[in-house]
Structures are given as C-alpha cells and as structure tokens.
Design a protein around this motif. Structure first.
Motif, PDB file in Angstrom:
ATOM      1  N   UNK A  10     -55.188 -57.739 -68.882  1.00 47.02           N
ATOM      2  CA  UNK A  10     -55.384 -57.341 -67.578  1.00 47.02           C
ATOM      3  C   UNK A  10     -55.326 -56.077 -66.776  1.00 47.02           C
ATOM      4  N   UNK A  11     -54.138 -55.364 -67.343  1.00 46.81           N
ATOM      5  CA  UNK A  11     -53.962 -53.935 -67.098  1.00 46.81           C
ATOM      6  C   UNK A  11     -55.023 -52.928 -67.283  1.00 46.81           C
ATOM      7  N   UNK A  12     -55.830 -53.281 -68.059  1.00 42.12           N
ATOM      8  CA  UNK A  12     -56.895 -52.052 -68.319  1.00 42.12           C
ATOM      9  C   UNK A  12     -57.659 -52.139 -67.531  1.00 42.12           C
ATOM     10  N   UNK A  13     -57.758 -53.056 -66.374  1.00 37.53           N
ATOM     11  CA  UNK A  13     -59.024 -52.687 -65.286  1.00 37.53           C
ATOM     12  C   UNK A  13     -58.463 -52.019 -64.070  1.00 37.53           C
ATOM     13  N   UNK A  14     -56.975 -51.867 -64.152  1.00 37.14           N
ATOM     14  CA  UNK A  14     -56.278 -50.840 -63.067  1.00 37.14           C
ATOM     15  C   UNK A  14     -56.234 -49.783 -63.280  1.00 37.14           C
ATOM     16  N   UNK A  15     -56.639 -49.433 -64.738  1.00 31.31           N
ATOM     17  CA  UNK A  15     -56.346 -47.910 -65.051  1.00 31.31           C
ATOM     18  C   UNK A  15     -57.204 -46.939 -64.355  1.00 31.31           C
ATOM     19  N   UNK A  16     -58.485 -47.268 -63.944  1.00 27.94           N
ATOM     20  CA  UNK A  16     -59.568 -46.287 -63.435  1.00 27.94           C
ATOM     21  C   UNK A  16     -59.188 -45.862 -61.989  1.00 27.94           C
ATOM     22  N   UNK A  17     -57.875 -46.472 -61.334  1.00 26.78           N
ATOM     23  CA  UNK A  17     -57.562 -46.374 -60.121  1.00 26.78           C
ATOM     24  C   UNK A  17     -56.449 -45.504 -60.199  1.00 26.78           C
ATOM     25  N   UNK A  18     -55.664 -45.379 -61.222  1.00 31.71           N
ATOM     26  CA  UNK A  18     -54.509 -44.395 -61.364  1.00 31.71           C
ATOM     27  C   UNK A  18     -54.749 -43.411 -62.336  1.00 31.71           C
ATOM     28  N   UNK A  19     -55.698 -43.243 -63.253  1.00 31.92           N
ATOM     29  CA  UNK A  19     -55.577 -42.382 -64.513  1.00 31.92           C
ATOM     30  C   UNK A  19     -57.081 -41.632 -64.030  1.00 31.92           C
ATOM     31  N   UNK A  20     -57.353 -40.342 -65.041  1.00 25.37           N
ATOM     32  CA  UNK A  20     -58.572 -39.731 -64.804  1.00 25.37           C
ATOM     33  C   UNK A  20     -59.738 -40.489 -65.740  1.00 25.37           C
ATOM     34  N   UNK A  21     -60.818 -40.319 -65.711  1.00 23.00           N
ATOM     35  CA  UNK A  21     -61.901 -41.057 -66.445  1.00 23.00           C
ATOM     36  C   UNK A  21     -61.414 -40.996 -68.008  1.00 23.00           C
ATOM     37  N   UNK A  22     -61.281 -39.919 -68.635  1.00 26.58           N
ATOM     38  CA  UNK A  22     -61.178 -39.799 -69.930  1.00 26.58           C
ATOM     39  C   UNK A  22     -59.909 -40.514 -70.283  1.00 26.58           C
ATOM     40  N   UNK A  23     -58.729 -40.145 -69.673  1.00 34.79           N
ATOM     41  CA  UNK A  23     -57.539 -40.975 -69.992  1.00 34.79           C
ATOM     42  C   UNK A  23     -57.615 -42.344 -69.942  1.00 34.79           C
ATOM     43  N   UNK A  24     -58.181 -43.079 -68.905  1.00 32.21           N
ATOM     44  CA  UNK A  24     -58.363 -44.384 -68.662  1.00 32.21           C
ATOM     45  C   UNK A  24     -59.139 -44.781 -69.855  1.00 32.21           C
ATOM     46  N   UNK A  25     -60.165 -44.580 -70.446  1.00 37.45           N
ATOM     47  CA  UNK A  25     -60.788 -45.161 -71.420  1.00 37.45           C
ATOM     48  C   UNK A  25     -60.079 -44.916 -72.558  1.00 37.45           C
ATOM     49  N   UNK A  26     -59.314 -44.240 -72.917  1.00 37.21           N
ATOM     50  CA  UNK A  26     -58.497 -44.165 -74.175  1.00 37.21           C
ATOM     51  C   UNK A  26     -57.302 -44.965 -74.119  1.00 37.21           C
ATOM     52  N   UNK A  27     -56.726 -45.081 -72.938  1.00 40.67           N
ATOM     53  CA  UNK A  27     -55.576 -46.118 -72.628  1.00 40.67           C
ATOM     54  C   UNK A  27     -56.232 -47.562 -72.689  1.00 40.67           C
ATOM     55  N   UNK A  28     -57.409 -47.697 -71.991  1.00 38.50           N
ATOM     56  CA  UNK A  28     -58.071 -49.022 -71.830  1.00 38.50           C
ATOM     57  C   UNK A  28     -58.347 -49.606 -73.142  1.00 38.50           C
ATOM     58  N   UNK A  29     -58.893 -48.856 -74.164  1.00 44.29           N
ATOM     59  CA  UNK A  29     -58.965 -49.172 -75.636  1.00 44.29           C
ATOM     60  C   UNK A  29     -58.005 -49.431 -76.409  1.00 44.29           C
TER      61      UNK A  29
END
Length: 151
Positions: A94-113
């Motif tokens: 569930x935390x993967x959906x909030x990464x776009x609000x706190x991280x940059x786009x490229x960092x959010x994608x890697x963390x999301x994966x």
C-alpha cells in the motif's frame, strides 16, 4: 457418496498432516478401490479419527509436562509473527501508492518496484508460514490431548 468425494472430504479434514502421513493416508484410501470406502470405513470422520489415532498419536512419544505449554506458546508466538509479516507486506504494497507524492518520478518507480517485490515475497512467506505453523502445532496439540487422557 463415491470414492472420490469420500477421499476429498478425508483430505480436507486431514489438512494438518505432513507429506509422509499424506502418503500413508493415500495408500490406505487407495488400497480398497474395488469396494466403496463409505461401506468399509463408514463416515469420513470415522476414517479420519481412526487414521489420526493409529498413524499419528500411537507413533508419537509421550510428551513431557511442559509440552502443552510450549505448544500453545509456539502457536501464539508463531501466529503473531506471521500476522506481523502479513501486515508488513500489506503496508509495503500500500505504501507504493504514496511514493509519487514524496519522491521524484525516477526514484519513486524504483522504490515502487522494490516495495512491490518485497511485499509480495512477504505475503507468500506469511501465508505459507501461517499454514505450516498451524498444521505443526495442531498435530502437537492432538498428541498432548490424547496423552493427557491416558495419564
């Protein structure tokens, strides 16, 4: 009731047995293919009780006095640990959906994966762990209950 339905009910009731015991149950159930299992053993519950008594409890060593306490403690601790793993996995996914609000786009994608992979692995471990822990300690409780009645 045909033999396949009978076997399905028996295997469902014997969910807690290990692989070696499953093979023994399979051999017992398949040894009488000609006649109906229902006519030979009666209800599936009767076969299950007979199998548990003869194949699990009679072959077990008598438990010590702390056996039941350790078994109940292990059941409690194991389920709490597995529930914690499942909750952690759910929060990671569930935390993967909030990464776009706190991280940059490229960092959010890697963390999301990364979060998704770790979360899915933890979900699998939690699910299989709960199944294994409950099966193991259910067998131990059956043995402890049977030997309590004797002594």
């Amino acid at each position: 009731m045909n033999n396949e339905q009978y076997k399905a009910i028996v295997y469902k009731k014997l969910w807690f047995i290990n692989k070696k015991e499953k093979n023994r149950a399979h051999e017992k159930l398949n040894s009488t293919d000609q006649e109906l299992l229902y006519e030979k053993y009666g209800k599936p519950s009767k076969f299950v009780n007979h199998f548990v008594e003869n194949e699990i409890i009679d072959k077990a060593a008598p438990p010590s006095s702390l056996y039941k306490i350790i078994t109940l403690g292990g059941l409690l601790f194991g389920n709490v640990l597995m529930a914690g793993i499942l909750i952690t996995a759910t929060l990671l996914i569930l935390g993967t959906f909030t990464l776009y609000f706190t991280k940059s786009m490229s960092e959010a994608l890697t963390l999301q994966l990364l979060y998704l992979v770790i979360g899915l692995v933890l979900l699998f471990i939690g699910y299989k762990g709960i199944k294994w822990i409950n099966a193991y300690f259910t067998r131990r409780l059956l043995i402890a209950r049977r030997f309590k009645d004797i002594t």
